[in-house]
Design an enzyme around this catalytic site. Sequence first.
Site, mmCIF file in Angstrom:
data_model
loop_
_atom_site.group_PDB
_atom_site.id
_atom_site.type_symbol
_atom_site.label_atom_id
_atom_site.label_comp_id
_atom_site.label_asym_id
_atom_site.label_seq_id
_atom_site.Cartn_x
_atom_site.Cartn_y
_atom_site.Cartn_z
ATOM 1 N N ASP A 96 15.038 -2.110 15.948
ATOM 2 C CA ASP A 96 15.454 -0.709 16.132
ATOM 3 C C ASP A 96 16.559 -0.505 17.167
ATOM 4 O OD1 ASP A 96 14.177 -1.210 18.517
ATOM 5 O OD2 ASP A 96 12.354 -0.118 17.995
ATOM 6 N N GLU A 118 10.505 -6.491 11.020
ATOM 7 C CA GLU A 118 9.784 -5.511 11.840
ATOM 8 C C GLU A 118 10.089 -4.087 11.342
ATOM 9 O OE1 GLU A 118 10.228 -4.207 16.216
ATOM 10 O OE2 GLU A 118 8.971 -5.988 16.398
ATOM 11 N N GLU A 132 15.836 4.585 19.401
ATOM 12 C CA GLU A 132 15.255 3.569 18.518
ATOM 13 C C GLU A 132 14.592 4.153 17.272
ATOM 14 O OE1 GLU A 132 14.866 3.599 21.857
ATOM 15 O OE2 GLU A 132 15.799 1.725 22.519
ATOM 16 N N HIS A 208 12.433 -0.489 30.910
ATOM 17 C CA HIS A 208 13.855 -0.264 30.640
ATOM 18 C C HIS A 208 14.163 0.924 29.746
ATOM 19 C CE1 HIS A 208 13.760 -1.441 26.410
ATOM 20 N NE2 HIS A 208 12.820 -2.285 26.771
ATOM 21 N N ARG A 210 15.308 3.948 27.594
ATOM 22 C CA ARG A 210 16.308 4.978 27.904
ATOM 23 C C ARG A 210 15.664 6.319 28.249
ATOM 24 N NH1 ARG A 210 20.420 2.149 25.860
ATOM 25 N NH2 ARG A 210 22.533 2.901 26.228
ATOM 26 N N HIS A 241 15.095 -5.586 34.617
ATOM 27 C CA HIS A 241 16.089 -5.507 33.528
ATOM 28 C C HIS A 241 17.472 -5.270 34.130
ATOM 29 C CE1 HIS A 241 18.079 -3.957 29.906
ATOM 30 N NE2 HIS A 241 17.033 -4.302 29.194
HETATM 31 C C1 UD1 Z 1 18.626 -2.203 24.562
HETATM 32 C C2 UD1 Z 1 18.188 -1.467 23.299
HETATM 33 C C3 UD1 Z 1 16.694 -1.187 23.334
HETATM 34 C C4 UD1 Z 1 15.912 -2.443 23.602
HETATM 35 C C5 UD1 Z 1 16.431 -3.102 24.886
HETATM 36 C C6 UD1 Z 1 15.734 -4.404 25.141
HETATM 37 C C7 UD1 Z 1 19.700 0.141 22.227
HETATM 38 C C8 UD1 Z 1 20.290 1.472 22.262
HETATM 39 N N1 UD1 Z 1 18.882 -0.184 23.248
HETATM 40 O O1 UD1 Z 1 18.459 -1.324 25.676
HETATM 41 O O2 UD1 Z 1 16.278 -0.639 22.084
HETATM 42 O O3 UD1 Z 1 14.548 -2.122 23.736
HETATM 43 O O4 UD1 Z 1 17.837 -3.358 24.745
HETATM 44 O O5 UD1 Z 1 15.973 -4.866 26.437
HETATM 45 O O6 UD1 Z 1 19.982 -0.630 21.335
HETATM 46 N N2 UD1 Z 1 22.952 -5.540 30.776
HETATM 47 C C9 UD1 Z 1 23.480 -6.651 31.410
HETATM 48 N N3 UD1 Z 1 23.179 -7.897 30.910
HETATM 49 C C10 UD1 Z 1 22.365 -8.085 29.861
HETATM 50 C C11 UD1 Z 1 21.795 -6.963 29.231
HETATM 51 C C12 UD1 Z 1 22.113 -5.681 29.695
HETATM 52 O O7 UD1 Z 1 24.218 -6.527 32.364
HETATM 53 O O8 UD1 Z 1 22.124 -9.247 29.471
HETATM 54 C C13 UD1 Z 1 23.319 -4.189 31.277
HETATM 55 C C14 UD1 Z 1 24.774 -3.840 30.923
HETATM 56 O O9 UD1 Z 1 25.330 -3.062 31.952
HETATM 57 C C15 UD1 Z 1 24.601 -2.987 29.636
HETATM 58 C C16 UD1 Z 1 23.343 -2.236 29.999
HETATM 59 O O10 UD1 Z 1 22.503 -3.201 30.641
HETATM 60 O O11 UD1 Z 1 25.699 -2.158 29.375
HETATM 61 C C17 UD1 Z 1 22.633 -1.568 28.868
HETATM 62 O O12 UD1 Z 1 22.434 -2.416 27.759
HETATM 63 P P1 UD1 Z 1 22.047 -1.729 26.340
HETATM 64 O O13 UD1 Z 1 21.818 -2.810 25.335
HETATM 65 O O14 UD1 Z 1 23.014 -0.664 25.976
HETATM 66 O O15 UD1 Z 1 20.686 -0.969 26.666
HETATM 67 P P2 UD1 Z 1 19.268 -1.520 27.034
HETATM 68 O O16 UD1 Z 1 18.665 -0.553 27.981
HETATM 69 O O17 UD1 Z 1 19.355 -2.939 27.422
HETATM 70 N N1 UDP Z 2 10.815 -10.962 28.428
HETATM 71 C C1 UDP Z 2 11.449 -12.121 28.904
HETATM 72 N N2 UDP Z 2 11.811 -12.170 30.227
HETATM 73 C C2 UDP Z 2 11.587 -11.137 31.080
HETATM 74 C C3 UDP Z 2 10.973 -9.965 30.589
HETATM 75 C C4 UDP Z 2 10.603 -9.909 29.246
HETATM 76 O O1 UDP Z 2 11.666 -13.075 28.160
HETATM 77 O O2 UDP Z 2 11.928 -11.253 32.267
HETATM 78 C C5 UDP Z 2 10.455 -10.899 26.993
HETATM 79 C C6 UDP Z 2 9.070 -10.384 26.662
HETATM 80 O O3 UDP Z 2 8.129 -11.433 26.624
HETATM 81 C C7 UDP Z 2 9.276 -9.759 25.287
HETATM 82 C C8 UDP Z 2 10.720 -9.272 25.347
HETATM 83 O O4 UDP Z 2 11.344 -9.966 26.413
HETATM 84 O O5 UDP Z 2 9.178 -10.708 24.241
HETATM 85 C C9 UDP Z 2 10.758 -7.776 25.577
HETATM 86 O O6 UDP Z 2 12.074 -7.387 25.847
HETATM 87 P P1 UDP Z 2 12.430 -5.954 26.385
HETATM 88 O O7 UDP Z 2 11.290 -5.406 27.151
HETATM 89 O O8 UDP Z 2 13.755 -6.073 27.055
HETATM 90 O O9 UDP Z 2 12.679 -5.122 25.062
HETATM 91 P P2 UDP Z 2 11.708 -4.348 24.036
HETATM 92 O O10 UDP Z 2 10.699 -5.312 23.538
HETATM 93 O O11 UDP Z 2 11.104 -3.189 24.780
HETATM 94 O O12 UDP Z 2 12.623 -3.860 22.972
#
Ligand code: UD1
Ligand code: UDP
Length: 380
Positions: A96, A118, A132, A208, A210, A241
Amino acid sequence: MKKNLIIFGTRPEAIKMAPLVEAFQNSADFVTKVCVTAQHREMLDQVLDFFDIHPDYDLDLMKPNQNLYSLTADIITKLKDILEEFKPDYVFVHGDTTTTMASSIAAFYSGAQVCHIEAGLRTFNKRAPFPEEMNRQVATSVCDYHFAPTQKAKENLINENIDERNIVVTGNTVIDALFYSSERVNLEIEGLQEIIEEGKKLILMTGHRRENHGERFVRICEALKEIAENNPEVQIIYPVHLNPNVQTPVYEILSGIKNVYLIDPLAYPAFVWLMNRAHLIITDSDGVQEEAPSLGKPVLVLRDITERPEAVEVGTVILVGTDKKRIVAEAQSLLTDSERYNEMSALHNPYGDGRACDRVVNFIRELTLNKDISPIATGA
Ligand code: UD1
Ligand code: UDP
């Protein structure tokens, strides 16, 4: 030979797609390539490293504090050349995220058959989780084949008039990943040995979402602070995160508290090890809600609604929202009331048996052998 393209972009998609990449690449019936959007960078690379996945295409899209508009546009635009060059028969998307939604649209434009892993999770509230819920509804509309993790998810799809012949209940691929990872941890690399104190109860925290950014996250952090101060003998470990909307409040409110350890995101097997070691998990994460019941760990979920009711029903998960008093009270109860704790920590597997990916591969293999299924079932 039929060609598959598996697309993902964030940490959880990578964890949940990694066993599928392996299952397809082990099958001689398909040519399978991997494309990462790199919606996440460091957190994606951690997963690619661990599962030893070398993407054939890497769009390298992540920007600091990125926004949904440009990310969506970039994914669709950048996928065009790859889809036109590789011409996949089947494209696989997961879950999602923005990567899921935008990739499924791009794959549809290319004429490929689009497969959703999924599929069928719903809150029926398009603003929670945001964005999502809407992402997965768009993916459902666009996709031809729907791999539902549970019977309930299948029922949601049938209620939206998806042809039952195109839905397969597989279990969640995260359980395949969990089983694979459980025995492959190297604690030294992650520096966890220096933090863990034997004999102390451990609370593991992640967050994390939004819709929790802002005030709600401040309340969550204040609750954690109170739990830590009320229970100096308890350790709280929080791999934070990398989203700046998370990093800022967490470090502002929780830095410097003696029994709170703020650390970088952990490699998947180390995180699984920590879940196993934890007394209690507090999170708003989707994947963690699915993994914890398999490990027998009680979870307080920092959300008001969930699209994963199965674990709530079996009693491993409690939805506590983001009210500070409620979070503190529920955590305190699970730290002190051993009868309640033991009831909650029974092992359950509502999300699968670790063979979800085999079921996906078998279905697609059958599809390629049975010429009748594809055009009729997809309405093409
Ligand atoms: C995203 C997904 C969310 C998912 C989550 C898992 C969308 C809109 N959101 O949210 O559904 O549950 O990932 O974690 O698709 N960043 C880093 N390094 C990384 C990852 C993120 O620096 O490896 C920072 C960056 O500044 C980036 C920001 O996090 O721009 C947001 O990342 P983004 O993928 O837009 O949103 P998430 O909150 O991570
Ligand atoms: N996870 C990981 N390292 C971490 C925190 C979480 O590998 O430090 C794993 C966790 O076991 C799960 C996934 O990341 O499988 C969840 O990711 P996240 O919470 O970012 O996204 P969501 O599942 O909410 O979309």
